[in-house]
Structure formats: C-alpha cells, structure tokens
Design an enzyme around this catalytic site. Structure first.
Site, PDB file in Angstrom:
ATOM      1  N   GLU A  47       0.365  -0.271  -4.673  1.00 52.75           N
ATOM      2  CA  GLU A  47      -0.757   0.650  -4.849  1.00 52.75           C
ATOM      3  C   GLU A  47      -0.195   2.049  -4.681  1.00 52.75           C
ATOM      4  OE1 GLU A  47      -4.138   3.193  -3.213  1.00 52.75           O
ATOM      5  OE2 GLU A  47      -2.175   2.768  -2.364  1.00 52.75           O
ATOM      6  N   GLU A  57      -4.352   4.227  -8.022  1.00 50.59           N
ATOM      7  CA  GLU A  57      -5.597   4.816  -7.513  1.00 50.59           C
ATOM      8  C   GLU A  57      -5.702   6.257  -7.976  1.00 50.59           C
ATOM      9  OE1 GLU A  57      -6.525   4.812  -3.247  1.00 50.59           O
ATOM     10  OE2 GLU A  57      -8.130   6.245  -3.701  1.00 50.59           O
ATOM     11  N   HIS A 116       0.817  -1.215   0.000  1.00 48.70           N
ATOM     12  CA  HIS A 116       0.000   0.000   0.000  1.00 48.70           C
ATOM     13  C   HIS A 116       0.852   1.267   0.000  1.00 48.70           C
ATOM     14  CE1 HIS A 116      -3.294   2.507   2.146  1.00 48.70           C
ATOM     15  NE2 HIS A 116      -3.654   2.346   0.894  1.00 48.70           N
ATOM     16  N   HIS A 168      -1.617  11.369  -1.623  1.00 47.29           N
ATOM     17  CA  HIS A 168      -2.868  10.864  -1.052  1.00 47.29           C
ATOM     18  C   HIS A 168      -3.772  12.002  -0.583  1.00 47.29           C
ATOM     19  CE1 HIS A 168      -5.537   9.316   2.109  1.00 47.29           C
ATOM     20  NE2 HIS A 168      -5.542   8.193   1.417  1.00 47.29           N
ATOM     21  N   ASP A 192      -1.298   6.427  -5.066  1.00 50.16           N
ATOM     22  CA  ASP A 192      -2.377   7.406  -5.231  1.00 50.16           C
ATOM     23  C   ASP A 192      -1.893   8.491  -6.178  1.00 50.16           C
ATOM     24  OD1 ASP A 192      -4.145   6.373  -3.016  1.00 50.16           O
ATOM     25  OD2 ASP A 192      -2.357   6.859  -1.849  1.00 50.16           O
TER      26      ASP A 192
END
Ligand code: G3P
Ligand code: MG
Length: 236
Positions: free
Chosen positions: A29, A104, A2, A44, A31
């Site tokens: 992952e 994301e 993450h 993020h 952002d």
C-alpha cells in the site's frame, strides 16, 4: 505491506517497497499526493515535518525541492539517503518486483479532484499491459469519482475509517470493487454483505497474527499490516 515496509522501513520510500518484497509480501500500500508542481509523489502527511524533519507543505513544494530531502533518516541511520519517490518510480519498482499495488490517493485539502484525476491517469500509463492492475483507493469520494472519470477501467476501493451508514450505496455509486475498512470497525456481517454484493474486503491496519487470522477466517480478502515481522505474508 503498509506504506511499503510498515514500521521496519521509512514509509513510502523505494527502500520500504524493496523490503516488503524481500520479506515475501505480495502487495504494498502506498500513499500518493501531488507536489506543488503537480508531480504525484509518495507521501502520507500534508506537511514535511514528520518524515523529513523540515518545514513546508507538500502541496506548495515543487518536486525538484522534495527530491533533495532525506526521507529515511527519521527511521534510523541505516536509512539515511532514502528520498521521496515520484509515483512513477514506485510504480516501476512494483512492476519490476512483481508486487501488486494498493495506491491510496491521498489528496491535500482542496486538491481532491485534481489528485484523483492525475493519479488515475498516470496509473493507467504505468500499469499499461500489466496482468494485475493496481487498485486505487481513497477516503475521498471526490477523488474516487475523479479517478473513475479519468480511468474507469482501473479498479477502485472505498476506504473508510468508520462504516458510513450508506456504505453499500457508496460502493455501488462509485463502482468500487472493494471495501477497504479499518479492521476495528469490521464485523463478519459486513464482510459477508460486501462479498455477496461482489466486492472484495481489505482490512487495515492489522498488526498481530491472531487478528489477521480471525479476519481472514471471516472471508476478508486482504489484510494490510505495519508489522511485517508479526503478520507473515503467507498467512493468507
Ligand atoms: O489504506 C489503508 C491505510 O493506509 C489508510 O490509512 O492513514 O495509513 O493512509 P493511512
Ligand atoms: Mg495509506
């Protein structure tokens, strides 16, 4: 892994991605948000406060300024000097390291369409010719719809914190290949139904090995973790 390296590194930095790869993770992952000049960057929060300890809104700050900020020191002195990477820098690093990417799309409020479009367009170029394309995921169905329009061939994941009553229709209408669900609200029946409909299931953010094993036992295809030290990459 993450945000690149979970809690072991400053989130959404190149150092974090390198750490994830070093620890044996097969995918990260990240952002992605638009800076004030439209450059997609790894971020993020909408504000700079938590990860750079400065003031300002990402959407109102040009990349040239973001690039000067220290995005590592908040995680400890050894990370001082880590920068806010551009999406393109992170994508190149993922390809170089052989890491799959869960991108994301994280739009600032009001920038949903623009962000979905820009990130999808850029992802198409950055992963041109790759064996495994990234998945574009988002909490914003507007961003996902814009991504679909800009790059219909890139896979999409519907990201949810709670299961909306119409999740099946949303998966279908946005032509998603995966449901990215908060593991706390995931049930075996949902995993079964999503997979029967031809979708993969990703569970986030799973921070202990027992919970990860249980989810994988239900048929979950991917778990996203902040605890790279507890949830071993070979668990799956
Ligand atoms: O993609 C899963 C997860 O990253 C969603 O929540 O807030 O950590 O971006 P957040
Ligand atoms: Mg995220």
């Amino acid at each position: 892994a993450h945000r690149g390296g979970g809690t072991l590194a400053p989130e959404n930095t190149l150092g974090a991605i390198r750490l994830g790869a070093q620890l044996g993770f097969k995918g990260v992952e990240i952002d992605v948000m638009l800076a004030g000049d439209g450059t997609p960057v790894l971020m993020h929060d909408q504000t700079l406060k938590r990860t750079t300890r400065t003031h300002g809104e990402v959407a109102h700050t040009p990349y040239a300024h973001l690039a000067q900020l220290d995005a590592g020191a908040w995680r400890g002195a050894r990370w001082r000097g880590e920068r806010i990477p551009r999406f393109e820098d992170a994508a190149r690093l993922c390809r170089e390291l052989g890491l799959w990417a869960n991108v994301e799309v994280k739009p600032a409020h009001g920038y949903e369409r623009r962000t979905g479009e820009a990130v999808a367009r850029m992802a198409l170029e950055l992963w041109n010719g790759a064996d495994l394309p990234p998945v574009l995921s988002s909490f914003s169905s507007v961003a996902l719809a814009a991504a679909r329009q800009a790059a219909p061939q890139l896979p999409r994941g519907l990201l949810v914190g709670r299961l909306p009553p119409h999740w099946r229709e949303m998966l279908r209408d946005l032509e998603c290949v995966a449901l990215h669900c908060n593991h706390r609200v995931l049930k075996p029946r949902v995993v079964e139904e999503a997979r029967a409909a031809g979708c993969a299931v990703l569970a986030w953010t799973v921070n202990d090995a027992r919970a990860a094993r249980k989810l994988l036992g239900w048929g979950v295809d991917c778990v996203v973790t902040d605890r790279l030290d507890r949830v071993a990459p070979d668990l799956a």
